[in-house]
Write an enzyme that holds these catalytic residues in place. Structure first.
Site, PDB file in Angstrom:
ATOM      1  N   THR A   1      40.449  48.243  29.213  1.00 27.17           N
ATOM      2  CA  THR A   1      39.226  48.862  28.685  1.00 27.17           C
ATOM      3  C   THR A   1      39.157  50.332  29.082  1.00 27.17           C
ATOM      4  O   THR A   1      38.783  51.195  28.276  1.00 27.17           O
ATOM      5  CB  THR A   1      37.983  48.119  29.238  1.00 27.17           C
TER       6      THR A   1
ATOM      7  N   THR B   1      35.856  43.370  36.848  1.00 28.50           N
ATOM      8  CA  THR B   1      36.967  42.408  36.755  1.00 28.50           C
ATOM      9  C   THR B   1      37.012  41.549  38.007  1.00 28.50           C
ATOM     10  O   THR B   1      36.757  42.050  39.110  1.00 28.50           O
ATOM     11  CB  THR B   1      38.349  43.072  36.556  1.00 28.50           C
ATOM     12  N   ILE B   2      37.345  40.291  37.806  1.00 28.74           N
ATOM     13  CA  ILE B   2      37.528  39.422  38.976  1.00 28.74           C
ATOM     14  C   ILE B   2      38.801  39.825  39.733  1.00 28.74           C
ATOM     15  O   ILE B   2      39.007  39.399  40.859  1.00 28.74           O
ATOM     16  CB  ILE B   2      37.600  37.926  38.596  1.00 28.74           C
ATOM     17  N   ASP B   3      39.656  40.638  39.092  1.00 27.96           N
ATOM     18  CA  ASP B   3      40.931  41.006  39.721  1.00 27.96           C
ATOM     19  C   ASP B   3      40.781  42.102  40.785  1.00 27.96           C
ATOM     20  O   ASP B   3      41.683  42.314  41.588  1.00 27.96           O
ATOM     21  CB  ASP B   3      41.935  41.479  38.662  1.00 27.96           C
TER      22      ASP B   3
ATOM     23  N   ARG C   1      50.881  18.664  45.059  1.00 22.94           N
ATOM     24  CA  ARG C   1      50.008  18.664  43.886  1.00 22.94           C
ATOM     25  C   ARG C   1      49.591  20.096  43.556  1.00 22.94           C
ATOM     26  O   ARG C   1      49.516  20.943  44.456  1.00 22.94           O
ATOM     27  CB  ARG C   1      48.731  17.861  44.163  1.00 22.94           C
TER      28      ARG C   1
END
Ligand code: F6P
Length: 358
Positions: free
Chosen positions: A114, A134-136, A276
């Site tokens: 952006t 941003t979550i980053d 897992r």
């Protein structure tokens, strides 16, 4: 003073977008004679001329709301100047629609992509102000982005909850956390949730070291479970020799949808311990913003209104050493804020025995 402001949210959503939109709108209405145009679905709406005049009531009750009331989409920067099959000149369309809306300024809420397009539009002569979301947490020259800390809260809860089931079964649990290029979210969730191994894109791991730390825990510390927090974009030292595209292709050919599955398989075959995978994925981006992000997004939004009042365009709002401020768009666009091995938090994590697989 009258100002007509266009607002758009672009790229992956995150909690806090609506709080920031509300911050821009409420402060603008209070500071000057503002009219706000909401542009739908990010740059897509600007290109296609999809927008509407917002009323002050549109910004009521959205502080706590996740997602974005404006909608969002990904419009890759690399294609902005490319004329594709639809024969649309995207940059020209954006400029035309900016004029058609009669805007004095465009506020873009988004991440790295952006910001690159925001800078492009600024260089094309539009008045643009960016807001870093941003979550980053990987936007250059801001201590923090809004959305990040809510995602840390959610991701930490995942790591916490996985501990109990891992312990009951004596399993290796590989938790994959979003973050393709930068590992901030994995690092924070990993440390906050007490992960034993943290693997980041910035620090290619050696699978042998990962296996060694699991075996060390089992033999020396008598802990028969291990929690691994791995960033979605992490890769091994061997894989670091490949281009990203080739790395993903090679993984797919082996039947792995992501790094976590590859790792879990390797660990199980090397240690004989049941493994897992847990992938919270977009769950990390959902829901209401945390109080921290509500405050940060509100501060960023209100600050943007002040920049508009001062006609200080071509800037992006930032947290600079703990104070709200701004940076020129051109200095931020195209750069990524990575986790660096000398980060104090990395050292702290190492001090308490967390392995980074190196
Ligand atoms: O940029 C935020 C982010 O959530 C990244 O962490 C992740 O790699 C990407 O977006 C996922 O994108 P999408 O929502 O398009 O699948």
């Amino acid at each position: 003073m009258k100002r007509r402001i266009g607002i758009l949210t672009s790229g992956g959503d995150c909690p806090g977008l609506n709080a920031a939109i509300r911050g821009v709108a409420r402060a603008s209405y209070n500071l000057f004679d503002a009219e706000i145009i909401g542009i739908a679905d990010g740059y897509k709406g600007l290109i296609e001329g999809d927008y509407k005049l917002m009323k002050p009531g549109d910004f009521k009750g959205i502080l706590t709301l996740g997602g974005t009331i404006l909608g969002t989409s990904r419009r890759p920067y690399r294609n902005m100047r490319v004329i594709e099959e639809d024969n649309i000149d995207k940059v020209e369309n954006m400029k035309k629609n900016y004029k058609k809306m009669g805007l004095d300024c465009l506020v873009t809420l988004g991440g790295n992509g952006t910001h690159k397009t925001a800078n492009l539009l600024s260089e094309e002569g539009l008045n643009v102000i960016g807001l870093p979301k941003t979550i980053d947490n990987d936007i250059w020259a801001t201590d923090v982005t809004f959305g990040f800390h809510t995602a840390v809260d959610i991701g930490t809860d995942v790591v916490d909850r996985i501990h109990t089931t891992a312990n009951s079964h004596g399993r290796i649990m590989v938790i994959e956390i979003m973050g393709n290029k930068a590992g901030w979210l994995t690092l924070y969730c990993g440390v906050a949730g007490g992960a034993d191994v943290i693997l980041l894109p910035e620090m290619p791991y050696d699978p042998e070291t990962v296996v060694d730390s699991i075996e060390y825990r089992a033999k020396t510390q008598k802990r028969n479970f291990t929690i691994i927090a791995v960033a979605e974009g992490a890769f091994s030292q061997e894989e670091s020799k490949m281009k990203r595209k080739d790395r993903l292709k090679a993984r797919q050919e082996k039947g792995y949808v992501s790094v976590a599955y590859q790792l879990a398989d390797l660990i199980e075959s090397r240690t004989g311990l049941e493994s897992r995978v847990v992938n919270p994925g977009h769950y990390l981006r959902g829901g209401s913003p945390s109080p921290y992000d509500r405050i940060l997004a509100t501060q960023f939004g209100a600050y943007a209104a002040h920049l508009i009042q001062e006609e200080n365009y071509g800037q992006t709002v930032a947290m600079i050493q703990g104070k709200i401020g701004h940076n020129p768009l051109q200095e931020v666009a195209g750069k990524t804020k990575f986790v660096t091995p000398d980060l104090p938090l990395i050292q702290t994590a190492k001090d308490i025995g967390i392995s980074f697989g190196v």
